[in-house]
Scaffold this motif. Structure first.
Motif, PDB file in Angstrom:
ATOM      1  N   GLY A  33      -6.846  -0.303  -6.754  1.00 45.67           N
ATOM      2  CA  GLY A  33      -7.178  -1.381  -5.841  1.00 45.67           C
ATOM      3  C   GLY A  33      -7.052  -1.009  -4.381  1.00 45.67           C
ATOM      4  O   GLY A  33      -6.865  -1.876  -3.518  1.00 45.67           O
ATOM      5  N   LEU A  34      -7.168   0.285  -4.067  1.00 48.86           N
ATOM      6  CA  LEU A  34      -7.103   0.776  -2.689  1.00 48.86           C
ATOM      7  C   LEU A  34      -8.496   1.191  -2.226  1.00 48.86           C
ATOM      8  O   LEU A  34      -9.347   1.570  -3.044  1.00 48.86           O
ATOM      9  CB  LEU A  34      -6.155   1.972  -2.592  1.00 48.86           C
ATOM     10  CG  LEU A  34      -4.693   1.728  -2.982  1.00 48.86           C
ATOM     11  CD1 LEU A  34      -3.941   3.057  -3.091  1.00 48.86           C
ATOM     12  CD2 LEU A  34      -4.002   0.833  -1.965  1.00 48.86           C
ATOM     13  N   THR A  35      -8.719   1.140  -0.921  1.00 49.64           N
ATOM     14  CA  THR A  35     -10.010   1.591  -0.379  1.00 49.64           C
ATOM     15  C   THR A  35      -9.868   2.823   0.504  1.00 49.64           C
ATOM     16  O   THR A  35     -10.847   3.292   1.080  1.00 49.64           O
ATOM     17  CB  THR A  35     -10.664   0.467   0.442  1.00 49.64           C
ATOM     18  OG1 THR A  35      -9.778   0.087   1.500  1.00 49.64           O
ATOM     19  CG2 THR A  35     -10.961  -0.736  -0.428  1.00 49.64           C
ATOM     20  N   GLY A  36      -8.652   3.342   0.617  1.00 47.02           N
ATOM     21  CA  GLY A  36      -8.439   4.541   1.424  1.00 47.02           C
ATOM     22  C   GLY A  36      -7.052   5.090   1.202  1.00 47.02           C
ATOM     23  O   GLY A  36      -6.169   4.426   0.637  1.00 47.02           O
ATOM     24  N   PHE A  37      -6.860   6.357   1.656  1.00 44.37           N
ATOM     25  CA  PHE A  37      -5.563   7.009   1.496  1.00 44.37           C
ATOM     26  C   PHE A  37      -5.419   8.052   2.592  1.00 44.37           C
ATOM     27  O   PHE A  37      -6.400   8.696   2.979  1.00 44.37           O
ATOM     28  CB  PHE A  37      -5.464   7.675   0.123  1.00 44.37           C
ATOM     29  CG  PHE A  37      -4.062   8.049  -0.281  1.00 44.37           C
ATOM     30  CD1 PHE A  37      -3.166   7.087  -0.709  1.00 44.37           C
ATOM     31  CD2 PHE A  37      -3.634   9.370  -0.228  1.00 44.37           C
ATOM     32  CE1 PHE A  37      -1.867   7.421  -1.090  1.00 44.37           C
ATOM     33  CE2 PHE A  37      -2.350   9.721  -0.601  1.00 44.37           C
ATOM     34  CZ  PHE A  37      -1.459   8.736  -1.033  1.00 44.37           C
ATOM     35  N   ILE A  38      -4.213   8.211   3.105  1.00 44.21           N
ATOM     36  CA  ILE A  38      -3.944   9.230   4.113  1.00 44.21           C
ATOM     37  C   ILE A  38      -3.121  10.341   3.482  1.00 44.21           C
ATOM     38  O   ILE A  38      -2.137  10.082   2.780  1.00 44.21           O
ATOM     39  CB  ILE A  38      -3.246   8.631   5.356  1.00 44.21           C
ATOM     40  CG1 ILE A  38      -3.048   9.725   6.422  1.00 44.21           C
ATOM     41  CG2 ILE A  38      -1.947   7.928   5.004  1.00 44.21           C
ATOM     42  CD1 ILE A  38      -2.727   9.172   7.800  1.00 44.21           C
ATOM     43  N   ARG A 121      -7.749  -1.674   2.205  1.00 44.13           N
ATOM     44  CA  ARG A 121      -6.343  -1.539   1.816  1.00 44.13           C
ATOM     45  C   ARG A 121      -6.033  -0.045   1.793  1.00 44.13           C
ATOM     46  O   ARG A 121      -6.454   0.674   0.885  1.00 44.13           O
ATOM     47  CB  ARG A 121      -6.106  -2.176   0.453  1.00 44.13           C
ATOM     48  CG  ARG A 121      -4.646  -2.216   0.036  1.00 44.13           C
ATOM     49  CD  ARG A 121      -4.447  -3.187  -1.132  1.00 44.13           C
ATOM     50  NE  ARG A 121      -3.091  -3.074  -1.654  1.00 44.13           N
ATOM     51  CZ  ARG A 121      -2.781  -2.592  -2.864  1.00 44.13           C
ATOM     52  NH1 ARG A 121      -3.759  -2.200  -3.673  1.00 44.13           N
ATOM     53  NH2 ARG A 121      -1.529  -2.517  -3.252  1.00 44.13           N
ATOM     54  N   LEU A 122      -5.339   0.422   2.831  1.00 42.48           N
ATOM     55  CA  LEU A 122      -5.061   1.852   3.003  1.00 42.48           C
ATOM     56  C   LEU A 122      -3.732   2.212   2.340  1.00 42.48           C
ATOM     57  O   LEU A 122      -2.693   1.613   2.628  1.00 42.48           O
ATOM     58  CB  LEU A 122      -4.987   2.195   4.494  1.00 42.48           C
ATOM     59  CG  LEU A 122      -4.722   3.665   4.845  1.00 42.48           C
ATOM     60  CD1 LEU A 122      -5.944   4.516   4.516  1.00 42.48           C
ATOM     61  CD2 LEU A 122      -4.346   3.810   6.318  1.00 42.48           C
ATOM     62  N   THR A 147      -4.872  -3.788   5.380  1.00 42.49           N
ATOM     63  CA  THR A 147      -3.531  -3.758   4.795  1.00 42.49           C
ATOM     64  C   THR A 147      -3.085  -2.320   4.593  1.00 42.49           C
ATOM     65  O   THR A 147      -3.862  -1.481   4.136  1.00 42.49           O
ATOM     66  CB  THR A 147      -3.525  -4.476   3.431  1.00 42.49           C
ATOM     67  OG1 THR A 147      -3.974  -5.816   3.608  1.00 42.49           O
ATOM     68  CG2 THR A 147      -2.123  -4.495   2.831  1.00 42.49           C
ATOM     69  N   LEU A 148      -1.828  -2.020   4.947  1.00 40.80           N
ATOM     70  CA  LEU A 148      -1.219  -0.721   4.660  1.00 40.80           C
ATOM     71  C   LEU A 148      -0.315  -0.889   3.453  1.00 40.80           C
ATOM     72  O   LEU A 148       0.566  -1.758   3.445  1.00 40.80           O
ATOM     73  CB  LEU A 148      -0.416  -0.223   5.864  1.00 40.80           C
ATOM     74  CG  LEU A 148       0.210   1.172   5.734  1.00 40.80           C
ATOM     75  CD1 LEU A 148      -0.876   2.245   5.643  1.00 40.80           C
ATOM     76  CD2 LEU A 148       1.142   1.465   6.911  1.00 40.80           C
TER      77      LEU A 148
END
Length: 610
Positions: A33-38, A121-122, A147-148
């Motif tokens: 359920g996330l749209t990004g990642f660092i 949602r990152l 959202t983080l």
């Protein structure tokens, strides 16, 4: 031919592998359920060199530099690197997958503000980001209503099928003959500092500080003798050292048990929670303590004291034993480097010598000392255009024959009595007038730092322009700091002091730093002259109204006279260079065989001769 033992020349992953891995990451993000990642280039301790299991950034992108981060969104991705790595990143990374961004000009939070939407949602791993970095990310997300979200356990376990196991390098005791101070004495010095900070306990999250405080060394990461470990040092009572027991031989365990309670790493979260429940004030190092560590304290009712770990400065100021060890290590290392330089002059003349062969030879000469523990970082050996890549690492794919022009070699060694780091730029055949002119401007900056006299309390930022002034006069500069701190049989890149535009820490007597101005002409050549220097008390100055410091140059190896344009040097600069070369000759000649000694005599002749 020579054989390298400590350095790998394997190539980075191919672009196709990068595409598959980015796709796997995005699939896993969607599942969660996330749209990004660092993805930072670090481990749980914010180490520069990390074990293979923590090379997430290299696995995902192909970029093998020691600093950087990637952000992967569902429709775009970016890799962030600093000025040392911009050329390297473009060579290693598929730019159809990742836009290459400058870490200072367009940092991740700024990029996120431009690219996130309210629906995003990152995700981030709270064990891999400091409290401050998470605060910056949260602010960037909030700017767009995004959202983080903390992701724990490690997301990469789900997408990295052949991920290496965590390291289990054996821990050894760092003898007082090299450390110069007993661990019990160090711990007794640390406790009053914790009280001064009005804290009840200090969480030691930097393994370099753990190693220094307990007089131990390890083998968990490449090129730095680090034991990956945490510690909690209370203001009163026994410290706790969190380390995998499989790393401890019986004798080492016995010695450490006289100093601290030995606990498995899995016990750390519970012990931090207990400090929180007891309403303790816990000091965490803002530079290396992860967001996860901080949350364990605060979520259970504890209070954080955020700032520097006092051990960092204590470690940076070397004692007399460590200083004498550094001098001995540099004499030994200087002799090995001179043997290499003498050999290189003949080998390069054949027109067939490669960068890899040069790296192997230099490592071999260091191994011949019988004291080498490891190289202190992968040797940078750049011929021609490869020399313009500040932190170039030769691979079998990039390996060049060293032809006419400039060859830059930046290398170092780990010995039990000291850590070395030296760069020399060498002429292969006749150098152009431009090369000599720019080399001499770099040399003038190097000499300006080496000759500097400065008041107690001077910072690295105040001295940094000394190294750049002669390049600035010609409209030139270099995109890295002038110098970094160096440890004592620890990291070759050590804080808190540095010679840099960002160097805000005062230089203290006993600190060891590098002096390494340079100049890089993209796709053509690179120039850097690096020696390590020790901060010492300056010679008496008549009428001085405050204490003065100066630098003692520790590194001993000739600077290529063929690249010097003498008429650009002042009388004082010529005198410095001749005096330095005379010292190199006097210090190293007794350690060399007759042919190498004769080569050194010629290489260190007065600048006006020959």
């Amino acid at each position: 031919m020579f054989e390298a033992r400590f350095q790998s020349f394997e190539d980075a992953p191919e672009g196709a592998a990068g595409a598959d891995r980015v796709k796997a990451l995005r699939t896993e993000l969607a599942r969660r359920g996330l749209t990004g990642f660092i993805v930072p280039r670090t481990d749980r301790h914010q180490n520069e060199y990390v074990p293979a299991a923590d090379e997430r950034l290299a696995w995902l992108t192909g970029f093998t530099g020691s600093a950087g981060a990637a952000i992967v969104l569902m429709d775009r991705a970016a890799l962030f690197v600093d000025g040392r790595y911009t050329l390297q990143a473009r060579q290693q990374v598929d730019e159809s997958l990742f836009a290459i961004e400058h870490l200072a000009d367009n940092p991740p939070p700024q990029w996120l503000e431009k690219n996130l939407t309210a629906a995003d949602r990152l995700g981030y791993d709270p064990w891999l980001h400091t409290v401050e970095s998470v605060e910056r990310l949260a602010k960037a997300c909030a700017a767009n209503g995004a959202t983080l979200s903390a992701v724990d356990p490690d997301l990469f376990d789900a997408i990295w099928p052949d991920r290496p196991s965590p390291p289990l390098g054996p821990i050894t005791l760092h003898d007082i003959a090299f450390a110069g101070e007993a661990a019990a004495t160090k711990l007794a010095r640390i406790r009053p500092e914790i009280g001064r900070l009005k804290a009840d306990a200090l969480v030691v999250s930097d393994p370099h500080c753990v190693a220094w405080a307990f007089n131990i060394r390890g083998a968990d990461v490449p090129h730095t003798p680090l034991p990956l470990a945490f510690a909690i040092i209370p203001r009163e009572g026994r410290p706790a050292l969190y380390v995998d027991g499989r790393k401890l031989a019986n004798e080492v365990r016995h010695q450490l048990e006289t100093l601290a309670d030995l606990r498995e790493p899995a016990s750390l979260p519970g012990d931090l929670a207990a400090l929180g429940e007891a309403k303790k004030t816990v000091r965490i190092d803002q530079a290396t303590a992860s967001d996860a560590l901080a949350r364990l304290v605060t979520s259970h009712g504890g209070k954080l004291s955020r700032g520097g770990d006092p051990i960092v400065l204590m470690k940076a100021v070397k004692n007399s034993v460590e200083i004498e060890g550094a001098r001995a290590a540099h004499r030994r290392d200087g002799a090995a480097v001179v043997r290499f330089l003498a050999w290189f002059e003949g080998a390069a003349a054949s027109g067939q010598l490669t960068e890899i062969e040069a790296v192997e030879a230099l490592e071999s000469f260091r191994r011949d000392t019988g004291k080498l523990k490891d190289v202190s970082f992968p040797t940078i050996a750049g011929a021609g255009p490869n020399g313009a890549i500040v932190h170039y690492r030769v691979t079998r794919k990039t390996n060049r024959v060293i032809g006419p022009g400039l060859f830059l070699v930046d290398s170092g060694a780990q010995y039990q009595d000291g850590t070395t780091d030296i760069t020399r730029t060498l002429a292969v055949g006749a150098a152009s007038a431009e090369m000599r002119e720019r080399f001499t401007r770099v040399l003038k900056g190097h000499i300006a730092i080496a000759r500097a006299t400065f008041p107690e309390g001077t910072t690295g930022a105040q001295l940094d322009p000394f190294a750049r002034q002669f390049l600035w006069q010609a409209g030139l500069d270099f995109d890295h700091g002038t110098g970094h701190g160096v440890g004592s049989y620890l990291s070759v890149h050590e804080g808190p002091a540095r010679l840099s535009k960002l160097g805000t820490v005062a230089l203290k007597r006993g600190m060891i730093l590098s002096n390494e101005p340079g100049y890089y002409k993209t796709d053509q050549y690179g120039i850097r002259i690096e020696s390590l220097v020790l901060v010492i008390e300056a010679a008496a100055v008549a009428g001085a109204e405050k204490p003065l410091n100066a630098f003692e140059t520790l590194t001993l190896a000739p600077i290529d006279r063929a690249l010097v344009q003498p008429d650009l040097l002042t009388t004082e600069e010529r005198q410095w260079l001749d005096a330095y070369h005379a010292r190199v000759r006097a210090s190293l000649s007794p350690l060399l065989d007759p042919p190498t000694r004769a080569w050194l005599e010629a290489a260190t002749a007065p600048i006006g001769a020959g």
